[in-house]
Each structure stands twice: as C-alpha cells, then as structure tokens.
Design a protein around this motif. Structure first.
Motif, PDB file in Angstrom:
ATOM      1  N   ILE A 441      54.269  70.864  47.980  1.00  0.00           N
ATOM      2  CA  ILE A 441      54.049  69.569  47.972  1.00  0.00           C
ATOM      3  C   ILE A 441      53.293  68.961  47.150  1.00  0.00           C
ATOM      4  O   ILE A 441      53.506  67.913  46.186  1.00  0.00           O
ATOM      5  CB  ILE A 441      54.041  68.664  50.142  1.00  0.00           C
ATOM      6  CG1 ILE A 441      55.528  69.022  50.580  1.00  0.00           C
ATOM      7  CG2 ILE A 441      53.479  67.117  49.669  1.00  0.00           C
ATOM      8  CD1 ILE A 441      55.236  69.023  52.257  1.00  0.00           C
ATOM      9  N   LEU A 442      51.894  68.926  47.526  1.00  0.00           N
ATOM     10  CA  LEU A 442      50.616  68.708  46.227  1.00  0.00           C
ATOM     11  C   LEU A 442      51.046  69.085  44.624  1.00  0.00           C
ATOM     12  O   LEU A 442      50.507  67.981  44.804  1.00  0.00           O
ATOM     13  CB  LEU A 442      49.373  68.736  46.999  1.00  0.00           C
ATOM     14  CG  LEU A 442      49.432  68.446  48.817  1.00  0.00           C
ATOM     15  CD1 LEU A 442      47.728  68.861  49.468  1.00  0.00           C
ATOM     16  CD2 LEU A 442      49.228  67.051  48.726  1.00  0.00           C
ATOM     17  N   ALA A 443      51.333  70.821  44.637  1.00  0.00           N
ATOM     18  CA  ALA A 443      51.416  71.009  43.461  1.00  0.00           C
ATOM     19  C   ALA A 443      52.326  69.868  42.779  1.00  0.00           C
ATOM     20  O   ALA A 443      53.104  70.330  41.495  1.00  0.00           O
ATOM     21  CB  ALA A 443      51.772  72.338  43.400  1.00  0.00           C
ATOM     22  N   GLU A 615      53.803  60.134  44.910  1.00  0.00           N
ATOM     23  CA  GLU A 615      54.823  60.732  43.764  1.00  0.00           C
ATOM     24  C   GLU A 615      55.736  60.655  44.442  1.00  0.00           C
ATOM     25  O   GLU A 615      56.122  61.752  45.685  1.00  0.00           O
ATOM     26  CB  GLU A 615      53.957  60.936  42.220  1.00  0.00           C
ATOM     27  CG  GLU A 615      53.002  60.754  42.601  1.00  0.00           C
ATOM     28  CD  GLU A 615      52.299  61.686  40.644  1.00  0.00           C
ATOM     29  OE1 GLU A 615      51.583  61.041  40.213  1.00  0.00           O
ATOM     30  OE2 GLU A 615      52.532  62.537  40.833  1.00  0.00           O
ATOM     31  N   GLN A 616      57.367  60.521  44.284  1.00  0.00           N
ATOM     32  CA  GLN A 616      58.378  60.174  44.348  1.00  0.00           C
ATOM     33  C   GLN A 616      58.659  61.606  44.065  1.00  0.00           C
ATOM     34  O   GLN A 616      59.377  62.982  45.166  1.00  0.00           O
ATOM     35  CB  GLN A 616      59.437  59.805  44.394  1.00  0.00           C
ATOM     36  CG  GLN A 616      60.725  60.377  44.810  1.00  0.00           C
ATOM     37  CD  GLN A 616      61.011  60.103  45.800  1.00  0.00           C
ATOM     38  OE1 GLN A 616      60.630  58.886  46.522  1.00  0.00           O
ATOM     39  NE2 GLN A 616      62.204  60.745  46.452  1.00  0.00           N
ATOM     40  N   SER A 617      57.972  62.213  43.407  1.00  0.00           N
ATOM     41  CA  SER A 617      58.302  64.270  42.935  1.00  0.00           C
ATOM     42  C   SER A 617      57.402  65.154  44.304  1.00  0.00           C
ATOM     43  O   SER A 617      57.838  65.837  44.776  1.00  0.00           O
ATOM     44  CB  SER A 617      57.159  63.973  42.065  1.00  0.00           C
ATOM     45  OG  SER A 617      55.705  64.326  42.148  1.00  0.00           O
ATOM     46  N   CYS A 618      56.732  64.109  44.912  1.00  0.00           N
ATOM     47  CA  CYS A 618      55.739  65.362  46.253  1.00  0.00           C
ATOM     48  C   CYS A 618      57.461  65.635  47.080  1.00  0.00           C
ATOM     49  O   CYS A 618      57.164  66.339  48.285  1.00  0.00           O
ATOM     50  CB  CYS A 618      54.388  64.117  46.259  1.00  0.00           C
ATOM     51  SG  CYS A 618      53.692  64.764  45.565  1.00  0.00           S
ATOM     52  N   LEU A 619      57.913  64.487  47.630  1.00  0.00           N
ATOM     53  CA  LEU A 619      59.056  64.690  48.401  1.00  0.00           C
ATOM     54  C   LEU A 619      60.878  65.495  47.828  1.00  0.00           C
ATOM     55  O   LEU A 619      61.456  66.098  48.885  1.00  0.00           O
ATOM     56  CB  LEU A 619      59.645  62.479  48.913  1.00  0.00           C
ATOM     57  CG  LEU A 619      58.411  62.051  49.612  1.00  0.00           C
ATOM     58  CD1 LEU A 619      59.581  61.020  49.913  1.00  0.00           C
ATOM     59  CD2 LEU A 619      58.191  62.910  50.962  1.00  0.00           C
ATOM     60  N   GLU A 620      59.906  65.695  46.552  1.00  0.00           N
ATOM     61  CA  GLU A 620      61.203  66.494  45.687  1.00  0.00           C
ATOM     62  C   GLU A 620      61.073  68.169  45.585  1.00  0.00           C
ATOM     63  O   GLU A 620      61.147  68.282  44.351  1.00  0.00           O
ATOM     64  CB  GLU A 620      61.597  66.079  44.473  1.00  0.00           C
ATOM     65  CG  GLU A 620      62.496  64.437  45.008  1.00  0.00           C
ATOM     66  CD  GLU A 620      63.022  63.999  44.247  1.00  0.00           C
ATOM     67  OE1 GLU A 620      63.038  63.644  42.789  1.00  0.00           O
ATOM     68  OE2 GLU A 620      63.776  62.866  44.143  1.00  0.00           O
ATOM     69  N   PHE A 621      59.730  68.519  46.312  1.00  0.00           N
ATOM     70  CA  PHE A 621      59.013  69.666  45.856  1.00  0.00           C
ATOM     71  C   PHE A 621      59.928  70.648  45.244  1.00  0.00           C
ATOM     72  O   PHE A 621      59.958  71.722  44.885  1.00  0.00           O
ATOM     73  CB  PHE A 621      57.661  69.678  46.744  1.00  0.00           C
ATOM     74  CG  PHE A 621      58.910  69.893  47.879  1.00  0.00           C
ATOM     75  CD1 PHE A 621      59.254  71.563  48.585  1.00  0.00           C
ATOM     76  CD2 PHE A 621      59.068  68.794  49.365  1.00  0.00           C
ATOM     77  CE1 PHE A 621      60.292  71.181  49.831  1.00  0.00           C
ATOM     78  CE2 PHE A 621      59.408  69.439  50.777  1.00  0.00           C
ATOM     79  CZ  PHE A 621      60.200  70.935  50.756  1.00  0.00           C
ATOM     80  N   TYR A 622      60.971  70.755  46.246  1.00  0.00           N
ATOM     81  CA  TYR A 622      61.825  72.062  45.486  1.00  0.00           C
ATOM     82  C   TYR A 622      62.449  72.261  44.621  1.00  0.00           C
ATOM     83  O   TYR A 622      63.037  72.389  43.895  1.00  0.00           O
ATOM     84  CB  TYR A 622      63.218  72.021  46.975  1.00  0.00           C
ATOM     85  CG  TYR A 622      63.966  70.463  46.872  1.00  0.00           C
ATOM     86  CD1 TYR A 622      64.190  70.264  46.245  1.00  0.00           C
ATOM     87  CD2 TYR A 622      63.581  69.556  47.739  1.00  0.00           C
ATOM     88  CE1 TYR A 622      65.047  68.743  46.810  1.00  0.00           C
ATOM     89  CE2 TYR A 622      63.197  68.035  47.976  1.00  0.00           C
ATOM     90  CZ  TYR A 622      64.656  68.083  47.004  1.00  0.00           C
ATOM     91  OH  TYR A 622      65.239  66.527  47.250  1.00  0.00           O
TER      92      TYR A 622
END
Length: 670
Positions: A441-443, A615-622
């Motif tokens: 998530i953080l990365a 950042e929304q990307s953290c919720l789309e970590f997959y």
C-alpha cells in the motif's frame, strides 16, 4: 720463502658465495668474481653473480648475465625463474613472459611459475592468456603435497595445524594464491568474516584468474551484504575463458539479492534454453518469476522442476507457497509418493522431507482435511526445529534488556545526535502479520519506494551487541548509554549509505520491511530520529498459526514450535508496549483486521502519520507491478478479501500449547 694461501676449490668458494647472497651480496659477488677470473664463463658462478647483482640493485647487469645464461642453458629452470622474476620487476614484461613460458613448459607441475606468468601476461595486456595461466597454476597446486596436507588437516577440523602449515608456506611464497584461499576458508569456518575476506581478496588480487577463489569471495561478500562488490566480482567471473554454468548461477543470485530480477530471469532462461534438464535452475527461475508477479510462468517453472525431480521438496513448497495455487489430488498423490521414496533418508534428505510435509499440509488444508493437514505441518515443523537454533529464554532476556535500555528516562535525556535523514520507513512486526500488505500500500504512493527486507539495521545492532558479549560493557544499557551524539550520527549515516544500493527510483522515502526490526525500535529512534516506524499487527492466533504453517527460507527460527512462536509474540507485544510508554507516538500501529474492515480509513491514518497526502493509488495497490519477495507476494497483487481472517479456527483442537504461551496477550494484543 713466504707461504701463500691456496685458494679454495671452486665448488667450495661457490658454496660460500651462495651462503652470503641474502645478507652480504657484495661479498658473494667478490667471491664469484674470483672464481670467474680462474674459470671464465663458469655457468654456476655466472648465475650466483647475476643473483648478487640483482640484490645489489644492478638489474641491468644482472639481466645481461641471465640472458646469456638462458641462451646457453635453455633448459635450466632456476635460470629461467630468476630471469622471469627480474624482468618482471624491471618492467620488461615481454622478456619476463618469454622466460616464464619456457619455465612452465619445463615445469608444468610447479604452480608458482604459472602465477608469475599470469602476472607478466596481464602486464602486457594479454588478459585472456593470463587468466588461463592462473587456472593452470591452480590446477598444478591441486597436486602440491604441502597444500594437500593442509587441506586434509582443515577438512578434519584440525584448523590450528592447517593454519600453521599455510602460514609457514606463505613465509616462503608470499601471496601464494591457493594458500591464501585456504586460510580464508579456515577463518570462515571459525566465523571470522573479516579475516576470511582479507585472505581471499589477497588470493584474487594475486591471481585474478583463480575462479574458485573469486567464487568463494563472492559468497563471502554476499554473506556480509557487500552486494555491489559481489556483483563486480560475479560479472568478472562470468567472463572466465573457461565458462561454467555455476558462474552464471552465482551472478544471477547476486542480481536477485540486488533486486535486478529481470536480468536474473534472462540468465536462467538462457541456461535452460541450452540445457532444459536442470530442475534447480527451473526452481530458481520460478522464484524470480514469482517475485516479478508473473504467476502463471512461475507455476510452469516450478512444475518443470518437480516433473524432472519429483522428490524436490523446495519446488513443491514453492508451488504451495504461492497461496493462490491449490494443489489437487494428483499433486497430493505425487508428493506422498515422493515422501515414501525418501523413507529412511531423513538425514541426507531432511530439507526435501520437511518441505514435502509443509507442502502436503497446505494441500490437505486446501482440501479441508484439517487433521491430515495439521499432522503434516506438525511433522514438517518438528523436523525443521531439529535443524535450527532458538533459545527462547535467552531471547526473552534480550528483549527485556532492550526494554530496560530504552526507558522513558533514557529517551528523554538523550542529547542531540543521530542522522537526521527522514528517508526510512520501517515496517516491523511478526511474519504473516499483514506487513507485506502495508508495504505494498505504502509503496504505491508516489513519494515512497518499496525495497525489500533489508538486513542493515540488524547488522548494526548485532555489531553493538557483540561489544557486550565480548565484555567491553557490563550490559546492553551500558553500551547504548556510551554512544555519543557523533557515534549515533555515524551509525545512522552508515545505515543510509548501506541501504542506498537498494534504492532505484529516486523517490524521497523508502521502506525497510525487515519484520524483526521490532527488536530494534529503540536503536532506530536513537540513530535515525526522523525515521518512521509502522508496526503491522495481527490477531495472535491468526498470526502465529500462519507463521507456524509457513516454512521460511532463512531466519524466523522461532516459528517451528507452537509454544515458542506464542512466546515470541508475547515478547514482541511486551517490548512494543514498553516503547509506546517510553516514547508515545513514535510508532504507528496498523491492526490487520482493521485494515481489512476499513482500508481507506486505515490508509489515511498511516499516511497522516508519515506526513503524506492521500493518494488513490494506495487503495489500488494490487496494480503495482513492483517486485515482491515475501511469502505474501501473490496475495498483495489482488484486492483485499476478508477470507482467511481467522485461519486458526480450522486447527482449534490442537492449539493448546500456543494459547498457553500467549497468556494474557491473547486478549490484550492491541
């Protein structure tokens, strides 16, 4: 009539001159000059004269004599040796090469001649020939009685005698490469990595074409985490004029450690294209593909490995360990047959046996046959426990010592110091606690780079602890208290410098996901005061049973016994609670079950602690395609699911030792 002293016979005068050569070469030269006046051109006298001139610094005159002797006596090794050495010392490398080629032609079984030739060839720019000369020297040394005796002593465990024999050899033959490499192995067997590296580096410097020494050096450098140097040597080894698949394999292993997975993948695929019947290489390729997120090709690679070697336990476990792959009835039958084929070979094939038990445990778990699953996990853990060291009492004592050292009073009284870099984010906790999910998530944030489980902080902590173990300080607290602000700054800067090799994106922050760093939260705060620490925590029964079911490639020796893993969890929670009281707010805690229940809220909380915008990307970590090397690599490439939140319930009837070890932490773990 006055009696005259009769001159000594030539052979006696020559012996006297020889005796004077080392300490009084001018007297030796006088004696042989007298001989040559009565016996002009007498070869033995000319040879002693040349050696005396060499020792007197008259290289040009010495070379003239040696040249004349070599032309007149082309098959006398001693003359060629002296000529080759002196020509090399004088910078006349073509002349040295000619003499040493003639010497090695006469005495191919004398290793020192080959090593001298290698140096001379290298000085003339003929690197490939020099490498081959070094390899010929190594081959010749394999028949040297003195080295063979030292090797026998070493392999028998008589290290002191072997060391004495090799030291005596080096007193005569300075920088003898095989003796240096063997001394390095003796130091390594004693656990003295500093001495081991020093000896083996000297061996490689003396004979750059000594492939076996360079291979050993690469492994030592990897063990001490000096990865850039290991890569330099691995790339050099891969250029050997005598190519071997092992050279490519060690290069690939260094690349994997450095995170250069794609390049390692290319090496494995090239090796398999040339020779597909290599189960170990198929397995290695599977590991790289898994790390890169190429799951289907990884599965194919692992299945190629077990097809070629059905009893290859690690490849079966690698399949099972993908978590998203279910092993079916045919796989169970194949693994049971493989296990039966290994019956009675437990000692020789322990690793295959316990890997197969872990794999069968996972396969029966997928089939919901929990009694059979538990039985195999239990057997695999019991066998693995016999192969690792873990002293629960000593570990608990170390944890208590750390808690006492980093008390509230100590932290409040610490002067300025420590490296101010804000770069590191430490994600700590137990394995299988959700730490890989937090990392992924953080990365996925634009300001944070994910690296891997980095050993640098543990290495620094181990080095400090050794000062206590060696008696320099009474206890850990005294050692920590002795660190000056400058010491703390230097240690923090060392960590930043040593981890730089793993940073490849230029993002300002990076993650160190070594879970065991929970033991060093106080040290982290001391030497990196602006670093952030995120504690990933999971329900104790879920975390511990997941860890117990997991075979770890290295470390995590506490996970192979239910009572010991429960006690370890209790030590962890206790130390983190002590640190929370001593430094409130220094650590941010993420509870896995809360992250699953309300991901966005938990992500916003942790980003707030880090001082970063959401950042929304953290919720789309997959969707993050970064390489992931942990056991959860495939799980974090998918959205969060609530399945499997309580894996312990399937094994409830057998968890009494774990529950007893956890004690009150079972309910107070938050």
């Amino acid at each position: 009539m006055i009696a005259r002293t009769r001159p000594a016979p030539p052979h006696l005068a020559l012996a006297e001159a020889e005796a004077l050569l080392e300490k009084q070469p001018h007297l030796a030269l006088n004696k042989v000059d007298a001989i040559l006046r009565t016996a002009p051109g007498f070869p033995p006298a000319e040879f002693v004269a040349a050696r005396a001139l060499r020792r007197l610094g008259k290289a040009k005159q010495a070379l003239q004599k040696l040249d004349a002797l070599a032309r007149a006596n082309p098959r006398v090794p001693a003359v060629l040796w002296e000529l080759g050495e002196l020509a090399a010392e004088s910078g006349d490398n073509p002349r040295a090469v000619a003499a040493l080629q003639a010497l090695t032609g006469l005495q191919p079984g004398v290793s020192q001649g080959w090593f001298l030739l290698g140096r001379a060839l290298r000085a003339t720019g003929r690197a490939d020939q020099a490498w081959r000369a070094d390899l010929s020297g190594v081959h010749a040394s394999s028949r040297d009685p003195e080295l063979l005796k030292a090797a026998v002593l070493m392999n028998d465990g008589t290290l002191e005698e072997a060391e004495a024999a090799l030291t005596a050899r080096l007193a005569r033959l300075t920088d003898d490469p095989p003796a240096l490499r063997m001394l390095g192995e003796i130091a390594w067997r004693r656990g003295d990595m500093t001495a081991a590296l020093a000896h083996v580096e000297r061996a490689v410097d003396a004979a750059p074409g000594f492939d076996l020494a360079r291979d050993f050096l690469i492994r030592l450098l990897m063990q001490t985490n000096r990865l850039p140097e290991a890569l330099t040597h691995a790339e050099a080894l891969s250029e050997s004029p005598v190519p071997m698949p092992g050279h490519d394999l060690i290069l690939a292993s260094v690349l994997v450690k450095l995170g250069h997975q794609e390049r390692a993948r290319g090496i494995y695929e090239r090796l398999l294209a040339a020779q597909p019947d290599q189960p170990q290489v198929w397995q290695n390729l599977g590991h790289v593909l898994k790390t890169l997120g190429a799951q289907s090709p990884a599965v194919e690679a692992y299945r190629e490995a077990v097809t070629r070697q059905p009893s290859m336990g690690e490849a079966w476990w690698s399949l099972a360990n993908l978590k998203t792959v279910k092993l079916g009835p045919d796989d169970i039958a194949a693994m049971e047959a493989a296990l039966a084929s290994l019956d009675g070979q437990d000692e020789e094939r322990k690793e295959d046996v316990f890997h197969l038990h872990f794999s069968l445990g996972k396969a029966y778990e997928d089939a919901k046959d929990y009694p059979s699953s538990f039985a195999h996990y239990d057997k695999g853990n019991a066998l693995r426990r016999t192969m690792v060291r873990h002293d629960a009492d000593s570990f608990t004592a170390e944890v208590r010592a750390a808690a006492q050292a980093f008390s509230a009073a100590f932290i409040a009284g610490v002067d300025a110091g420590g490296c101010p870099a804000p770069d590191p984010i430490f994600v700590v906790g137990l394995p299988r606690s959700g730490s890989t999910l937090v990392e992924q998530i953080l990365a996925s944030h634009s300001q944070i780079e994910g690296t891997m489980e980095l050993p640098e902080m543990m290495m620094i902590a181990s080095r400090l602890q050794s000062r206590v173990d060696e008696g320099e300080f009474a206890d850990f607290a005294a050692m920590i208290s002795s660190l000056t602000p400058a010491d703390r700054t230097r240690l923090g800067a060392e960590y930043i410098e040593r981890t730089q090799v793993h940073r490849q994106t230029g993002r300002p922050l990076f993650i160190d996901k070594m879970p065991n760093n929970w033991q060093h939260v106080g040290l982290i705060r001391l030497i990196l005061p602006n670093a952030k620490i995120v504690d990933a925590r999971r329900h104790p029964l879920s975390c511990c049973i997941s860890g117990w079911k997991q075979h770890f490639a290295r470390g995590q020796t506490f996970t192979y016994d239910l009572g010991e893993i429960g006690r370890y969890y209790r030590d962890y929670v206790g130390l983190m609670a002590d640190f929370d009281r001593a430094a409130p707010g220094a650590v941010h805690r993420v509870i896995y079950e809360d992250m699953v229940a309300d991901t966005e809220a938990q992500v916003r909380r942790v980003l707030g602690y880090l001082g970063l915008p959401f950042e929304q990307s953290c919720l789309e970590f997959y969707n993050n395609d970064r390489a992931v090397r942990t056991a959860s690599s495939e799980q974090v490439r998918q959205p969060i699911f609530r399945d499997g939140l309580e894996p312990w319930r399937n094994y409830g009837p057998w968890l009494a030792p774990l529950i007893e070890a956890l004690g009150p932490v079972l309910t107070d773990y938050r």
